[in-house]
Motif scaffolding. Structure first.
Motif, PDB file in Angstrom:
ATOM      1  N   LYS A   1       7.447  -0.400 -42.747  1.00 18.03           N
ATOM      2  CA  LYS A   1       7.572  -0.693 -41.312  1.00 18.03           C
ATOM      3  C   LYS A   1       6.767   0.313 -40.497  1.00 18.03           C
ATOM      4  O   LYS A   1       6.574   1.450 -40.911  1.00 18.03           O
ATOM      5  N   ALA A   2       6.318  -0.155 -39.332  1.00 17.42           N
ATOM      6  CA  ALA A   2       5.589   0.716 -38.412  1.00 17.42           C
ATOM      7  C   ALA A   2       6.579   1.556 -37.617  1.00 17.42           C
ATOM      8  O   ALA A   2       7.737   1.168 -37.453  1.00 17.42           O
ATOM      9  N   PHE A   3       6.106   2.707 -37.131  1.00 15.12           N
ATOM     10  CA  PHE A   3       6.984   3.503 -36.264  1.00 15.12           C
ATOM     11  C   PHE A   3       6.273   4.031 -35.031  1.00 15.12           C
ATOM     12  O   PHE A   3       6.911   4.653 -34.178  1.00 15.12           O
ATOM     13  N   ALA A   4       4.993   3.759 -34.884  1.00 16.18           N
ATOM     14  CA  ALA A   4       4.281   4.172 -33.671  1.00 16.18           C
ATOM     15  C   ALA A   4       2.915   3.511 -33.624  1.00 16.18           C
ATOM     16  O   ALA A   4       2.378   3.059 -34.640  1.00 16.18           O
ATOM     17  N   ALA A   5       2.354   3.466 -32.427  1.00 14.48           N
ATOM     18  CA  ALA A   5       0.988   2.992 -32.229  1.00 14.48           C
ATOM     19  C   ALA A   5       0.078   4.188 -32.006  1.00 14.48           C
ATOM     20  O   ALA A   5       0.545   5.290 -31.710  1.00 14.48           O
ATOM     21  N   LEU A   6      -1.216   3.961 -32.153  1.00 15.86           N
ATOM     22  CA  LEU A   6      -2.183   5.014 -31.839  1.00 15.86           C
ATOM     23  C   LEU A   6      -2.789   4.821 -30.456  1.00 15.86           C
ATOM     24  O   LEU A   6      -3.422   5.731 -29.923  1.00 15.86           O
ATOM     25  N   GLY A   7      -2.593   3.637 -29.872  1.00 16.80           N
ATOM     26  CA  GLY A   7      -3.085   3.404 -28.530  1.00 16.80           C
ATOM     27  C   GLY A   7      -3.630   2.008 -28.341  1.00 16.80           C
ATOM     28  O   GLY A   7      -3.565   1.164 -29.241  1.00 16.80           O
ATOM     29  N   GLU A   8      -4.151   1.746 -27.149  1.00 17.20           N
ATOM     30  CA  GLU A   8      -4.756   0.454 -26.818  1.00 17.20           C
ATOM     31  C   GLU A   8      -6.268   0.629 -26.780  1.00 17.20           C
ATOM     32  O   GLU A   8      -6.797   1.402 -25.981  1.00 17.20           O
ATOM     33  N   PHE A   9      -6.959  -0.098 -27.673  1.00 12.85           N
ATOM     34  CA  PHE A   9      -8.404   0.042 -27.790  1.00 12.85           C
ATOM     35  C   PHE A   9      -9.044  -1.315 -28.046  1.00 12.85           C
ATOM     36  O   PHE A   9      -8.536  -2.079 -28.865  1.00 12.85           O
ATOM     37  N   PRO A  10     -10.160  -1.612 -27.386  1.00 14.77           N
ATOM     38  CA  PRO A  10     -10.854  -2.869 -27.680  1.00 14.77           C
ATOM     39  C   PRO A  10     -11.636  -2.766 -28.983  1.00 14.77           C
ATOM     40  O   PRO A  10     -12.218  -1.729 -29.289  1.00 14.77           O
ATOM     41  N   ASN A  11     -11.615  -3.828 -29.755  1.00 13.82           N
ATOM     42  CA  ASN A  11     -12.491  -3.963 -30.922  1.00 13.82           C
ATOM     43  C   ASN A  11     -13.543  -5.004 -30.566  1.00 13.82           C
ATOM     44  O   ASN A  11     -13.203  -6.141 -30.259  1.00 13.82           O
ATOM     45  N   ASP A  12     -14.806  -4.615 -30.585  1.00 15.54           N
ATOM     46  CA  ASP A  12     -15.891  -5.525 -30.201  1.00 15.54           C
ATOM     47  C   ASP A  12     -16.626  -6.060 -31.419  1.00 15.54           C
ATOM     48  O   ASP A  12     -16.937  -5.310 -32.350  1.00 15.54           O
TER      49      ASP A  12
ATOM     50  N   ASP B   1      14.320   2.697 -34.415  1.00 16.77           N
ATOM     51  CA  ASP B   1      14.125   3.730 -33.400  1.00 16.77           C
ATOM     52  C   ASP B   1      13.129   3.303 -32.328  1.00 16.77           C
ATOM     53  O   ASP B   1      13.175   3.784 -31.185  1.00 16.77           O
ATOM     54  N   ALA B   2      12.234   2.369 -32.655  1.00 11.50           N
ATOM     55  CA  ALA B   2      11.202   1.929 -31.707  1.00 11.50           C
ATOM     56  C   ALA B   2      11.764   1.069 -30.582  1.00 11.50           C
ATOM     57  O   ALA B   2      11.074   0.805 -29.593  1.00 11.50           O
ATOM     58  N   SER B   3      13.017   0.647 -30.697  1.00 11.17           N
ATOM     59  CA  SER B   3      13.617  -0.194 -29.678  1.00 11.17           C
ATOM     60  C   SER B   3      13.755   0.524 -28.334  1.00 11.17           C
ATOM     61  O   SER B   3      14.006  -0.107 -27.311  1.00 11.17           O
TER      62      SER B   3
END
Length: 342
Positions: free
Chosen positions: A116-127, A335-337
Motif C-alpha cells: 500500500k502507498a503511504f504518501a505522494a511525492l507531489g503534483e507533476f505533469p508528465n509530457d 493513516d492517509a485518511s
C-alpha cells in the motif's frame, strides 16, 4: 604458594569473565536499537523530496533524536517493474514509483503481502514529447515510431498512454500503442530523443527531462498527463509492504515526518533545493533552470495524493488490475485518511 596462585588466577578469571559478559551486554544494549532502512529511488526531479532527505540527513537526525541508530541505504533503480521486484524480493523496504506500478503491486499482493502507498511525492505533469514533426496527436504515431517509457505496460507513463489511447480509439483498443513502447531510463531516452540518431522518436517523460528535451527546437509536446486526467495529478507515490508498517511503525512515522519536512524546505528554499538536486544526482542542468522548474505553477511538492483514482478506475475497467478500489484510500494505508486526497 601454588594454591594461593591458583586461587588468585581463579579470581582473575572470574572477574575477567564477568567483565566480558558485562561488555557484551553493553554492546548488545547499545546495538539493540540499530536499524537499516533501504529506500528505492529513481531518476527525475519528482524525487527531489527524497534527495533533500538524503542530503540533509533528515532521517538520521530524527532517528537519533528517537534513540535509534539508523543506517539509510539509497538504491538507484529505473522503472516501476524493477522497483516492484526489489520491494517484493525484500531488497528494499520503501519503494518510490508511479501510480501504475503501485496499483499493480497492490492488486497482486492484496490479501498476502498487502502493498500500500503511504504518501505522494507531489503534483507533476508528465509530457509526451517527440522529435517527429509529423506527429501532432496520438493518431499520428505509426509502426516506425518508438515511444520510450520507464517500464513498458507498468510505469505510470505507460498507463497514462493507455488511458489517452482509450479516449482516442475506444477502451477496447486501450493498448493499441503498447507495441510502440520501449523501456528506457529517462536520461537515456532524453539523450536519444535530442540526438535524433536512434529509433526513439518520442518519450513519455518527467521533470526535468521533458523541460530539457523541449529546449531543443526539433522537439515538441504532443500531450500532457494533465490533459489526460483533466487537471493536476500525482504521478509518483511512496509505498511498502504491510510488514513494514507492522514491524517498523516508528521508522514509518519518522519517514513521513522527514518527507513533510523536505516538502516544506523545497517550497521555502527552491534555489537551495535545486543545488541539492545537482549535488545528489550530478545533474548538468544549471541551478537557475532547475529552480524555474521547481517554482513552475504546475508543480507542487506535497505528500497528499491528487487525481490518482481516475487512473485506478480506468485500469480496473479495462482489466489491467483485478481488484476494484472503492476509492483512493483502498490502496493507501489507513493513516492517509487524515488527508483530503484523491
Amino acid at each position: 604458594m601454588l594454591s594461593r596462585l591458583s586461587t588468585a588466577n581463579l579470581r582473575i578469571s572470574v572477574i575477567a569473565g564477568a567483565l566480558a559478559i558485562a561488555t557484551s551486554t553493553m554492546t548488545m544494549s547499545e546495538n539493540a536499537s540499530a536499524e537499516t532502512l533501504r529506500i528505492a529511488e529513481q531518476y527525475g526531479l519528482v524525487y527531489l523530496p527524497l534527495h533533500v532527505i538524503r542530503d540533509q540527513g533528515l532521517l538520521e537526525e530524527k532517528a537519533k533524536a528517537a534513540g535509534i541508530d539508523l543506517d539509510v541505504e539509497w538504491v538507484q533503480l529505473s522503472g516501476g517493474a524493477n522497483v516492484n521486484s526489489a520491494l517484493l524480493s525484500d531488497s528494499v523496504d520503501i519503494a518510490s514509483a508511479g501510480v501504475g506500478p503501485l496499483l499493480t503491486a497492490w492488486d497482486r499482493t492484496r490479501g498476502s503481502l498487502d502493498v500500500k502507498a503511504f504518501a505522494a511525492l507531489g503534483e507533476f505533469p508528465n509530457d509526451l514529447v517527440t522529435n517527429n514533426p509529423k506527429i501532432e496527436s496520438l493518431k499520428d504515431f505509426g509502426p516506425g515510431d518508438k515511444i520510450a517509457v520507464p517500464a513498458v505496460s507498468v510505469s505510470v507513463q505507460s498507463r497514462l498512454l493507455q488511458m489517452a489511447t482509450a479516449k482516442v480509439y475506444g477502451e477496447e483498443q486501450y493498448d493499441k500503442l503498447d507495441d510502440l513502447t520501449v523501456s528506457l531510463p529517462h536520461p537515456d531516452a532524453t539523450a536519444a530523443l535530442i540526438s535524433g540518431e536512434t529509433e526513439i522518436s518520442a518519450n513519455f517523460s518527467n521533470i526535468p527531462y521533458q523541460y530539457q528535451s523541449l529546449e531543443d527546437p526539433d522537439v515538441h509536446r504532443v500531450l500532457s498527463s494533465y490533459d489526460i486526467v483533466g487537471g493536476p495529478i500525482t504521478p509518483t507515490l511512496i509505498y511498502a509492504k504491510s510488514s513494514f508498517y507492522q514491524q517498523s511503525p516508528q521508522l514509518y512515522q519518522l519517514f513521513v515526518e522527514a518527507l513533510e519536512d523536505a516538502d516544506r524546505f523545497i517550497n521555502a528554499h527552491p534555489e537551495q533545493s535545486a543545488e541539492i538536486y545537482r549535488r545528489v544526482t550530478h545533474s548538468k542542468l544549471d541551478t537557475a533552470t532547475l529552480e524555474s522548474i521547481i517554482t513552475d505553477p504546475k508543480i507542487r511538492f506535497t505528500p497528499v495524493p491528487r487525481n490518482t483514482y481516475p487512473l485506478a478506475a480506468f485500469l480496473y475497467h479495462v482489466g489491467a488490475i483485478r481488484n476494484q478500489p472503492a476509492d483512493w484510500l483502498d490502496y493507501f494505508v489507513d493513516d492517509a485518511s487524515r488527508w483530503e486526497g484523491s
